[in-house]
Design a protein around this motif. Structure first.
Motif, PDB file in Angstrom:
ATOM      1  N   ALA A 291      10.749  -5.345 -13.609  1.00  0.00           N
ATOM      2  CA  ALA A 291      10.157  -4.357 -14.514  1.00  0.00           C
ATOM      3  C   ALA A 291       9.650  -3.120 -13.780  1.00  0.00           C
ATOM      4  O   ALA A 291       9.283  -2.139 -14.409  1.00  0.00           O
ATOM      5  CB  ALA A 291       9.018  -4.998 -15.305  1.00  0.00           C
ATOM      6  N   GLY A 292       9.608  -3.171 -12.451  1.00  0.00           N
ATOM      7  CA  GLY A 292       9.172  -1.997 -11.707  1.00  0.00           C
ATOM      8  C   GLY A 292       7.907  -2.232 -10.906  1.00  0.00           C
ATOM      9  O   GLY A 292       7.473  -3.380 -10.690  1.00  0.00           O
ATOM     10  N   GLY A 293       7.288  -1.130 -10.469  1.00  0.00           N
ATOM     11  CA  GLY A 293       6.227  -1.170  -9.483  1.00  0.00           C
ATOM     12  C   GLY A 293       4.879  -1.722  -9.878  1.00  0.00           C
ATOM     13  O   GLY A 293       4.169  -2.261  -9.024  1.00  0.00           O
ATOM     14  N   PRO A 294       4.419  -1.599 -11.147  1.00  0.00           N
ATOM     15  CA  PRO A 294       3.072  -2.067 -11.475  1.00  0.00           C
ATOM     16  C   PRO A 294       2.790  -3.514 -11.103  1.00  0.00           C
ATOM     17  O   PRO A 294       1.707  -3.832 -10.605  1.00  0.00           O
ATOM     18  CB  PRO A 294       2.982  -1.839 -12.986  1.00  0.00           C
ATOM     19  CG  PRO A 294       3.877  -0.664 -13.230  1.00  0.00           C
ATOM     20  CD  PRO A 294       5.026  -0.854 -12.275  1.00  0.00           C
TER      21      PRO A 294
ATOM     22  N   LEU B 241      16.754   2.801  -3.212  1.00  0.00           N
ATOM     23  CA  LEU B 241      16.268   1.493  -3.621  1.00  0.00           C
ATOM     24  C   LEU B 241      15.337   1.674  -4.813  1.00  0.00           C
ATOM     25  O   LEU B 241      14.283   2.300  -4.701  1.00  0.00           O
ATOM     26  CB  LEU B 241      15.539   0.802  -2.458  1.00  0.00           C
ATOM     27  CG  LEU B 241      15.173  -0.671  -2.660  1.00  0.00           C
ATOM     28  CD1 LEU B 241      15.244  -1.426  -1.337  1.00  0.00           C
ATOM     29  CD2 LEU B 241      13.768  -0.819  -3.260  1.00  0.00           C
ATOM     30  N   GLY B 242      15.770   1.164  -5.946  1.00  0.00           N
ATOM     31  CA  GLY B 242      14.995   1.302  -7.177  1.00  0.00           C
ATOM     32  C   GLY B 242      15.829   0.854  -8.358  1.00  0.00           C
ATOM     33  O   GLY B 242      16.976   0.409  -8.208  1.00  0.00           O
TER      34      GLY B 242
ATOM     35  N   PRO C  54      18.076  -3.340  -9.478  1.00  0.00           N
ATOM     36  CA  PRO C  54      18.585  -3.960 -10.697  1.00  0.00           C
ATOM     37  C   PRO C  54      19.135  -2.917 -11.664  1.00  0.00           C
ATOM     38  O   PRO C  54      18.624  -1.796 -11.741  1.00  0.00           O
ATOM     39  CB  PRO C  54      17.341  -4.643 -11.282  1.00  0.00           C
ATOM     40  CG  PRO C  54      16.192  -3.815 -10.782  1.00  0.00           C
ATOM     41  CD  PRO C  54      16.593  -3.345  -9.419  1.00  0.00           C
ATOM     42  N   ASP C  55      20.163  -3.293 -12.386  1.00  0.00           N
ATOM     43  CA  ASP C  55      20.773  -2.400 -13.379  1.00  0.00           C
ATOM     44  C   ASP C  55      20.005  -2.558 -14.686  1.00  0.00           C
ATOM     45  O   ASP C  55      20.436  -3.262 -15.597  1.00  0.00           O
ATOM     46  CB  ASP C  55      22.247  -2.756 -13.553  1.00  0.00           C
ATOM     47  CG  ASP C  55      22.964  -1.809 -14.503  1.00  0.00           C
ATOM     48  OD1 ASP C  55      22.404  -0.748 -14.826  1.00  0.00           O
ATOM     49  OD2 ASP C  55      24.086  -2.141 -14.926  1.00  0.00           O
TER      50      ASP C  55
END
Length: 390
Positions: free
Chosen positions: A14-17, A209-210, A242-243
């Protein structure tokens, strides 16, 4: 202090948080504080098994909005056990649920928008923004209005947040963000990565990278790389992540059309030693994002001594530019090409100097220790400024 973090999901995809909560929470516990987490995930989710903090998983939740009927009763019953509640992210039920549960409880809550108020979303997704407007006055506007403070990770993020909705009222504070120092066994990690991807040995690796998402500017990157690939036959692009939007096949077709498909390696999401190995195997890190309130991966790259080639929509671009830890340009094909071209034509001595400056910048500004100390400063009674929208 006893601190409760609240977020929709701890899924690393889901990302950075989620990673920020993990790293910051561990550091705060090492400093003697107590930290727990509430999430709307299914308690059986595999990514919760090794999470290093106490987790209260109240899901499963429903739909993209992540509605979870257990959230409000749980907060009403348990919030008084904590000195502060920190809401991470907006536009899903956890933020509105926190407001419903805590607005009349004598426990302060704080909100990290994590870039979700950036006006880029208004321009890029006009229909979605209209739907958000229908939701905003009776939900997220109140969430921000009644928070003890809304925490922005950079000054740029704070100022941009005021531009998305004219109905805006928040007590604002800037609290720096950061990440853990990278592991120091760089030679071993680099070799492990190259054993996994032997085609990269001897190449001048440029790493993205992301999440594979429109806002990250992956299409700009491929076009720009095609324009500079002739400068050095050893230049090779690695796209790791991730896609999240089902976009990868379209980007593959773009790379084929532009004749650079054989010079791009797609790794999918990298975690743990392989992620760090990718950083250490790379000459430069590239992120031509249209919107990035902080960019944890940028900080991780700097910590590894990997200079950052970023757009001026990554909200730590001023620090990268001022400290000479990379190159900054517009979030366009031309801007991304400019960054890549400058890097590929730089001599070895300049590479080494910029790498050293990247490490120095990370140590000075972007460590998780600095993030935790700054958060405590806010929670322990910083005076805030009330801001209203235009």
């Amino acid at each position: 202090m006893r601190i409760l973090h609240l977020l929709a999901s701890l899924d690393p995809k889901a990302g950075g948080p989620a990673e920020g909560v993990r790293q910051g929470g561990v550091t705060l516990m090492e400093m003697g504080h107590e930290v727990e987490v509430v999430t709307l995930d299914d308690p059986g989710a595999t990514f919760l098994q090794d999470f290093p903090l106490p987790v209260h998983a109240l899901g499963p939740s429903r739909g993209n909005y992540r509605y979870c009927p257990r959230l409000v009763p749980w907060l009403q019953s348990h919030a008084s056990q904590f000195d502060a509640v920190i809401v991470n992210g907006l536009w899903q039920y956890h933020s509105f649920g926190a407001w419903r549960a805590l607005r009349e409880v004598d426990v302060p809550y704080y909100v990290y928008p994590h870039g979700m108020l950036d006006p880029w979303f208004k321009r890029a997704y006009a229909l979605k923004h209209l739907k958000k407007w229908l939701y905003w006055p009776w939900a997220e506007y109140r969430v921000l209005r009644d928070a003890r403070a809304v925490l922005f990770t950079t000054e740029d993020e704070r100022l941009l947040a005021r531009q998305s909705f004219w109905l805006y009222r928040a007590t604002e504070a800037v609290s720096t963000y950061g990440t853990s120092a990278p592991p120091q066994n760089d030679v071993e990690l680099r070799e492990s990565f190259l054993l996994e991807y032997p085609q990269l040995r001897g190449k001048r690796v440029i790493l993205f990278l992301g999440r594979i998402h429109e806002k990250k500017g992956c299409d700009l990157l491929i076009s720009a790389f095609a324009n500079v690939a002739g400068l050095d036959g050893d230049a090779h692009l690695v796209i790791a992540g991730p896609d999240s939007a089902g976009w990868r096949s379209t980007l593959h077709e773009q790379a084929e059309r532009l004749g650079v498909a054989q010079r791009i390696t797609w790794t999918g999401m990298l975690q743990g030693p392989l992620k760090w190995g990718a950083f250490y195997a790379s000459e430069a890190f590239v992120l031509p994002s249209h919107q990035e309130n902080f960019g944890v991966a940028v900080a991780e790259a700097l910590g590894c001594g990997v200079p950052a080639l970023i757009s001026n929509k990554v909200n730590i671009w001023r620090e990268v530019d001022a400290d000479g830890a990379g190159f900054v340009a517009a979030d366009t094909v031309e801007g991304t090409e400019k960054n890549l071209r400058r890097w590929l034509t730089l001599d070895t001595e300049c590479h080494a100097q910029m790498s050293a400056r990247a490490r120095d910048l990370f140590k000075a500004r972007f460590t998780v220790d600095a993030m935790s100390r700054d958060l405590l400063r806010v929670l322990e009674g910083e005076s805030f400024a009330l801001a209203a929208g235009p």
